[in-house]
Design a protein around this motif. Structure first.
Motif, PDB file in Angstrom:
ATOM      1  N   ALA A 164      -3.060 -36.347  20.642  1.00 49.00           N
ATOM      2  CA  ALA A 164      -4.257 -36.397  22.292  1.00 49.00           C
ATOM      3  C   ALA A 164      -4.218 -34.565  21.980  1.00 49.00           C
ATOM      4  N   GLN A 165      -4.712 -33.795  21.829  1.00 45.08           N
ATOM      5  CA  GLN A 165      -4.685 -31.920  21.956  1.00 45.08           C
ATOM      6  C   GLN A 165      -6.438 -31.311  21.468  1.00 45.08           C
ATOM      7  N   ALA A 166      -6.628 -32.070  22.659  1.00 43.78           N
ATOM      8  CA  ALA A 166      -8.361 -31.476  22.497  1.00 43.78           C
ATOM      9  C   ALA A 166      -8.722 -30.008  23.595  1.00 43.78           C
ATOM     10  N   VAL A 167      -7.090 -30.091  24.674  1.00 51.12           N
ATOM     11  CA  VAL A 167      -6.855 -29.401  25.704  1.00 51.12           C
ATOM     12  C   VAL A 167      -5.233 -28.209  25.145  1.00 51.12           C
ATOM     13  N   GLU A 168      -5.282 -28.299  24.119  1.00 56.19           N
ATOM     14  CA  GLU A 168      -3.682 -28.528  24.040  1.00 56.19           C
ATOM     15  C   GLU A 168      -3.570 -26.221  24.109  1.00 56.19           C
ATOM     16  N   GLY A 169      -4.367 -25.224  24.681  1.00 51.15           N
ATOM     17  CA  GLY A 169      -3.820 -24.267  24.432  1.00 51.15           C
ATOM     18  C   GLY A 169      -3.781 -24.196  26.162  1.00 51.15           C
ATOM     19  N   ARG A 170      -4.026 -25.037  26.810  1.00 54.32           N
ATOM     20  CA  ARG A 170      -3.379 -24.558  27.975  1.00 54.32           C
ATOM     21  C   ARG A 170      -2.736 -24.243  28.947  1.00 54.32           C
ATOM     22  N   SER A 171      -2.827 -23.771  30.490  1.00 51.44           N
ATOM     23  CA  SER A 171      -1.152 -23.761  30.546  1.00 51.44           C
ATOM     24  C   SER A 171      -1.484 -24.081  32.264  1.00 51.44           C
ATOM     25  N   THR A 172      -1.730 -25.360  32.321  1.00 53.19           N
ATOM     26  CA  THR A 172      -1.519 -26.721  32.905  1.00 53.19           C
ATOM     27  C   THR A 172      -1.068 -27.668  32.870  1.00 53.19           C
ATOM     28  N   VAL A 173      -0.726 -28.190  33.478  1.00 55.15           N
ATOM     29  CA  VAL A 173      -0.289 -29.856  32.723  1.00 55.15           C
ATOM     30  C   VAL A 173      -1.417 -30.767  32.986  1.00 55.15           C
ATOM     31  N   ASN A 174      -1.612 -31.489  31.260  1.00 53.60           N
ATOM     32  CA  ASN A 174      -2.661 -31.708  31.601  1.00 53.60           C
ATOM     33  C   ASN A 174      -2.601 -33.192  29.957  1.00 53.60           C
ATOM     34  N   ALA A 175      -2.718 -34.574  30.669  1.00 56.72           N
ATOM     35  CA  ALA A 175      -2.656 -35.989  29.833  1.00 56.72           C
ATOM     36  C   ALA A 175      -3.612 -35.513  29.030  1.00 56.72           C
ATOM     37  N   ASP A 176      -4.367 -34.615  28.536  1.00 57.39           N
ATOM     38  CA  ASP A 176      -5.722 -34.475  27.268  1.00 57.39           C
ATOM     39  C   ASP A 176      -6.406 -36.003  27.922  1.00 57.39           C
ATOM     40  N   PHE A 177      -7.186 -36.302  26.428  1.00 58.48           N
ATOM     41  CA  PHE A 177      -8.106 -37.407  26.769  1.00 58.48           C
ATOM     42  C   PHE A 177      -8.230 -39.296  27.561  1.00 58.48           C
ATOM     43  N   TRP A 178      -6.643 -38.816  26.806  1.00 55.91           N
ATOM     44  CA  TRP A 178      -6.238 -40.863  27.452  1.00 55.91           C
ATOM     45  C   TRP A 178      -6.663 -40.272  29.418  1.00 55.91           C
ATOM     46  N   HIS A 179      -6.391 -39.105  29.758  1.00 58.36           N
ATOM     47  CA  HIS A 179      -6.410 -39.349  31.142  1.00 58.36           C
ATOM     48  C   HIS A 179      -8.089 -40.328  31.948  1.00 58.36           C
ATOM     49  N   PRO A 180      -8.945 -39.778  30.947  1.00 62.13           N
ATOM     50  CA  PRO A 180     -10.434 -39.944  31.235  1.00 62.13           C
ATOM     51  C   PRO A 180     -10.450 -41.540  31.007  1.00 62.13           C
TER      52      PRO A 180
END
Length: 480
Positions: A236-252
């Motif tokens: 799950a690393q579609a948005v890996e470079g961001r600087s915010t907490v994010n569960a990536d695609f598993w959340h949606p």
């Protein structure tokens, strides 16, 4: 008078019928829950070679718990606890802390049968002290997060354990194009992770991609869907470079499934063998971007759409065959895997490279990454190095098999396990430990990040030992 052969046959038949009735008497019990493990902000994020401090939360990181138990009346026959976490890896001592906090809390629970896995989101909190240069105050420290998350997870396990109830399980197979092999291959045989596919010397993508989706579904005695485990060979690393907490695609994905099937649904994300995969396009990038724009979807929404569609495909089969008495077997054992040898050439190269990072605080991750190779070389030369010791879990649940590993395991190894397994479907769960890539021989020949000595504590030989030991255990569980 009956002949002796007839008597023996009759006795054998009665024994078989008794054994069958005993097996049929086993009842599956299920407990499931989810907990938010998002810490106090700001917090350091891990998964990149640079320091990132998150001050906002785009989606919470969670731990999702599934308890399975097989009972014959009041007698417990077998059990397992799965914990799927929105983390990069299971490291920093969090698994040990969870088990420690559960000690003597739940009679009947074997702490050894608590399995934790990470979805490999690169926008989750850092878990290892000293990995990045961080402020001493004003930021949640890695050790603080590990303690906080371990307590939340232990509490969630207790809740799921105490609320387990008679249930049913079903399994299905779906398909979703989520993963693409992220290693580009060039003329001359060399490779590069995320390499350009439009370069003149580009010759193809290095390896196979697994687009199947293994799915487990669990219902309670009211026939409500209370849990599902979704096994995709992709991190799950579609948005890996961001600087915010994010569960990536598993959340949606979780939100979409809960919206249709109810808030009681717990969704466990299981990353399959996918050390060489990524959920982003390696080519046709402009066409992919155009279609998402025309559908008015973000990348996370597009991936979620595909996963949910594949899950519905699998669910359509699983719902037709529900099992309340599925045979549950769970083996836990420690296996030893040979370490990848550090060559003289690698030692010489890294010794030179590491000097460039010595006085640069922003390069502390890279410096430590390379220093670990030099430390391994010293142990290797001194004769004190030891094989990698890994806790291997294999399970049989009815017609399906489940196997775990600690690594970012290249897909070829997972393909072997699934193809050679006697089970109808085989679920491979990676990142149940601290990680590090385990590449195949082809990737090592190609080189580049993920297939060089800095990336590989265990190499192709160790990956094959892992494969053989896993299959040996699964085969034993499926012997008639």
């Amino acid at each position: 008078m009956y002949s002796r052969p007839l008597v023996r046959f009759a006795c054998l038949t009665m024994l078989c019928l008794f054994a069958a009735s005993t097996a049929d008497a086993a009842q599956l019990y299920v407990g499931a829950t989810s907990t938010d493990i998002t810490p106090r902000l700001p917090v350091s994020l891990t998964g990149q070679m640079r320091t990132r401090i998150a001050k906002t939360v785009e989606s919470p990181v969670t731990a999702n718990v599934l308890v399975l138990e097989s009972r014959d009346g009041d007698k417990s026959l077998e059990h397992v606890v799965f914990v799927s976490c929105d983390l990069v890896c299971i490291r920093g001592g969090i698994h040990e802390k969870v088990r420690e906090k559960l000690k003597d809390q739940l009679p009947g629970l074997s702490l050894q049968k608590v399995i934790m896995n990470a979805t490999h989101t690169h926008t989750a909190p850092t878990m290892i002290e000293g990995r990045y240069t961080l402020p001493k105050t004003g930021v949640t420290q890695p050790a603080e997060f590990v303690e906080f998350a371990a307590q939340k997870i232990a509490d969630a396990i207790q809740k799921a354990w105490n609320e387990r109830q008679p249930g049913q399980v079903g399994w299905g197979l779906g398909h979703a194009v989520i993963a693409q092999n992220r290693r580009a291959l060039y003329e001359g045989g060399w490779a590069k992770m995320y390499g350009s596919t439009s370069a003149k010397d580009f010759r193809g993508i290095e390896g196979y991609e697994d687009h199947t989706m293994e799915v487990l579904c669990f219902w309670n005695d009211k026939d409500e869907l209370i849990a599902t485990a979704v096994n995709i060979a992709c991190p799950a690393q579609a948005v890996e470079g961001r600087s915010t907490v994010n569960a990536d695609f598993w959340h949606p994905v979780r939100e979409a499934l809960k919206k249709k099937y109810g808030d009681q649904l717990t969704v466990l994300g299981w990353a399959g063998a996918a050390g060489d995969q990524v959920p982003r396009p390696m080519y046709r990038k402009a066409a992919e971007a155009r279609m998402m724009q025309l559908r008015n979807l973000t990348l996370l929404e597009e991936l979620s759409r595909r996963i949910v569609a594949g899950w519905e495909e699998a669910y359509a089969g699983a719902v037709q065959e529900k099992h309340a008495d599925a045979l549950l077997k769970h083996e836990v054992r420690t296996i030893e895997l040979p370490l990848q040898t550090v060559s003289e050439a690698d030692h010489e190269r890294i010794t030179k490279e590491i000097k460039a990072y010595a006085d640069d605080p922003s390069k502390v991750w890279i410096k430590n990454w390379k220093q670990r190779v030099l430390d391994r070389y010293d142990e290797q030369q001194a004769g004190t190095s030891r094989p990698y010791s890994m806790e291997l879990h294999t399970l049989r649940l009815g017609d399906i098999a489940i196997a775990t590993n600690d690594f970012e395991l290249f897909t070829d190894f997972g393909t072997q396990m699934k193809s050679r397994s006697p089970a109808l479907q085989t679920f491979v769960i990676q990142l149940c430990g601290p990680g590090s890539y385990v590449p195949n021989e082809r990737a090592v020949r190609g080189g580049s990040y993920s297939a060089i000595i800095e990336s590989n504590l265990v190499g192709p030989a160790g990956g094959q030992v892992l494969t053989e030991e896993t299959l040996k255990s699964i085969n034993a569980q499926f012997k008639k």
